[in-house]
Design a protein around this motif. Structure first.
Motif, PDB file in Angstrom:
ATOM      1  N   PRO A 117      10.704   4.201  -0.104  1.00 41.24           N
ATOM      2  CA  PRO A 117       9.636   3.669   0.407  1.00 41.24           C
ATOM      3  C   PRO A 117       9.968   2.092   0.215  1.00 41.24           C
ATOM      4  O   PRO A 117       9.079   1.044   0.852  1.00 41.24           O
ATOM      5  N   ILE A 118      11.040   1.546   0.745  1.00 43.77           N
ATOM      6  CA  ILE A 118      10.826  -0.339  -0.051  1.00 43.77           C
ATOM      7  C   ILE A 118      11.367  -0.651   2.116  1.00 43.77           C
ATOM      8  O   ILE A 118       9.795  -1.266   2.471  1.00 43.77           O
ATOM      9  N   ILE A 119      12.078  -0.093   3.017  1.00 43.90           N
ATOM     10  CA  ILE A 119      12.132  -0.672   4.212  1.00 43.90           C
ATOM     11  C   ILE A 119      11.274  -0.030   4.989  1.00 43.90           C
ATOM     12  O   ILE A 119      10.043  -0.264   5.631  1.00 43.90           O
ATOM     13  N   ALA A 120      11.168   1.562   4.865  1.00 41.22           N
ATOM     14  CA  ALA A 120      10.457   2.264   5.534  1.00 41.22           C
ATOM     15  C   ALA A 120       9.290   3.059   4.456  1.00 41.22           C
ATOM     16  O   ALA A 120       9.901   4.303   4.593  1.00 41.22           O
ATOM     17  N   GLY A 121       8.826   1.859   4.470  1.00 49.92           N
ATOM     18  CA  GLY A 121       7.931   2.930   3.298  1.00 49.92           C
ATOM     19  C   GLY A 121       6.386   3.076   3.405  1.00 49.92           C
ATOM     20  O   GLY A 121       6.079   2.963   4.681  1.00 49.92           O
ATOM     21  N   ALA A 122       5.294   2.955   3.128  1.00 52.61           N
ATOM     22  CA  ALA A 122       4.136   2.523   2.998  1.00 52.61           C
ATOM     23  C   ALA A 122       3.498   1.586   4.122  1.00 52.61           C
ATOM     24  O   ALA A 122       3.489   1.785   4.765  1.00 52.61           O
ATOM     25  N   GLY A 123       3.714   0.652   3.091  1.00 46.89           N
ATOM     26  CA  GLY A 123       3.352  -0.076   4.633  1.00 46.89           C
ATOM     27  C   GLY A 123       3.798  -0.549   5.661  1.00 46.89           C
ATOM     28  O   GLY A 123       2.819  -1.024   6.715  1.00 46.89           O
ATOM     29  N   SER A 124       5.470   0.015   5.301  1.00 51.30           N
ATOM     30  CA  SER A 124       5.251  -0.410   7.305  1.00 51.30           C
ATOM     31  C   SER A 124       5.307   0.525   8.238  1.00 51.30           C
ATOM     32  O   SER A 124       4.879   0.496   9.147  1.00 51.30           O
ATOM     33  N   MET A 125       4.903   1.946   7.744  1.00 51.76           N
ATOM     34  CA  MET A 125       4.617   2.803   8.108  1.00 51.76           C
ATOM     35  C   MET A 125       2.695   2.726   8.654  1.00 51.76           C
ATOM     36  O   MET A 125       2.724   3.396   9.831  1.00 51.76           O
ATOM     37  N   THR A 126       1.846   2.346   7.782  1.00 52.06           N
ATOM     38  CA  THR A 126       0.307   1.357   8.441  1.00 52.06           C
ATOM     39  C   THR A 126       0.452   0.688   9.176  1.00 52.06           C
ATOM     40  O   THR A 126      -0.339   0.279   9.947  1.00 52.06           O
ATOM     41  N   THR A 127       2.114  -0.460   9.467  1.00 53.39           N
ATOM     42  CA  THR A 127       1.503  -1.444  10.045  1.00 53.39           C
ATOM     43  C   THR A 127       1.404  -1.165  11.327  1.00 53.39           C
ATOM     44  O   THR A 127       1.719  -1.115  12.206  1.00 53.39           O
TER      45      THR A 127
END
Length: 198
Positions: A117-127
């Protein structure tokens, strides 16, 4: 096709690129990359970058539909990602081992946790969901590509960065970015967990 290029905006590309760069924080992930290299011997930058690119573009296009197929909402996904990031932060700060894995060799090294989840993780997806509501698709796609180029370059140059910092510098970097990662995990958890009980 004309409508596609008519939506092109350098301003939107710059803003989306900066937002994604801050969220992905590949520079801050250098200690994690080094840790995986120490465990597995090497990582495959090409494969990690490609997997990350595919995940992010797929999520941008399909959005919440992917999660809904599994009966999972964005908030639940974000909270799960926060737990993983929290555990990884504790490893970096306290020097303990929570992810007890057999060292992996071959092409799958680094896909987890680097690509996810570092690069394409929850943060990236919600962003990406947030950006989709504000910017045109073509500009977000270009922003993703720019960030993947930065990710690829960072993965390739990790050994040089490691030599430049030395063992002491790497240890300090792990502690500092471990605390930052912990703060990101707490923020991600706090901003989404309340939504689960509404």
């Amino acid at each position: 096709m004309n409508e596609f290029f008519a939506s092109f905006s350098l301003n939107e590309i710059f803003k989306a690129t900066m937002v994604l760069f801050a969220v992905i924080d590949i520079i801050g992930s250098i200690p994690i990359i080094i840790k995986i290299k120490e465990t597995s011997g090497d990582i495959h930058a090409n494969r990690i970058t490609l997997v990350s690119l595919v995940i992010m573009i797929a999520f941008l296009i399909t959005g919440e539909s992917i999660l809904m197929l599994f009966g999972v909402n964005v908030e639940s996904f974000a909270v799960a990602g926060a737990f993983v990031l929290f555990a990884m932060a504790l490893e970096m700060i306290m020097g303990i081992e929570l992810f007890k894995e057999t060292p992996i060799k071959g092409k799958s090294v680094g896909i987890v946790p680097l690509a996810f989840p570092i690069i394409a993780g929850a943060g990236s997806m919600t962003t990406l969901i947030s950006l989709r509501a504000e910017y045109e698709m073509v500009n977000i796609l270009i922003a993703i590509l720019i960030n993947m180029i930065i990710v690829y370059a960072t993965l390739k140059l990790t050994r040089r960065i490691e030599r430049l910092l030395g063992p002491g510098g790497v240890a300090i970097l792990k502690k500092v970015f471990g605390i930052i990662l912990l703060a990101i995990a707490v923020k991600l958890f706090a901003s989404n967990v309340t939504q689960l009980f509404q």
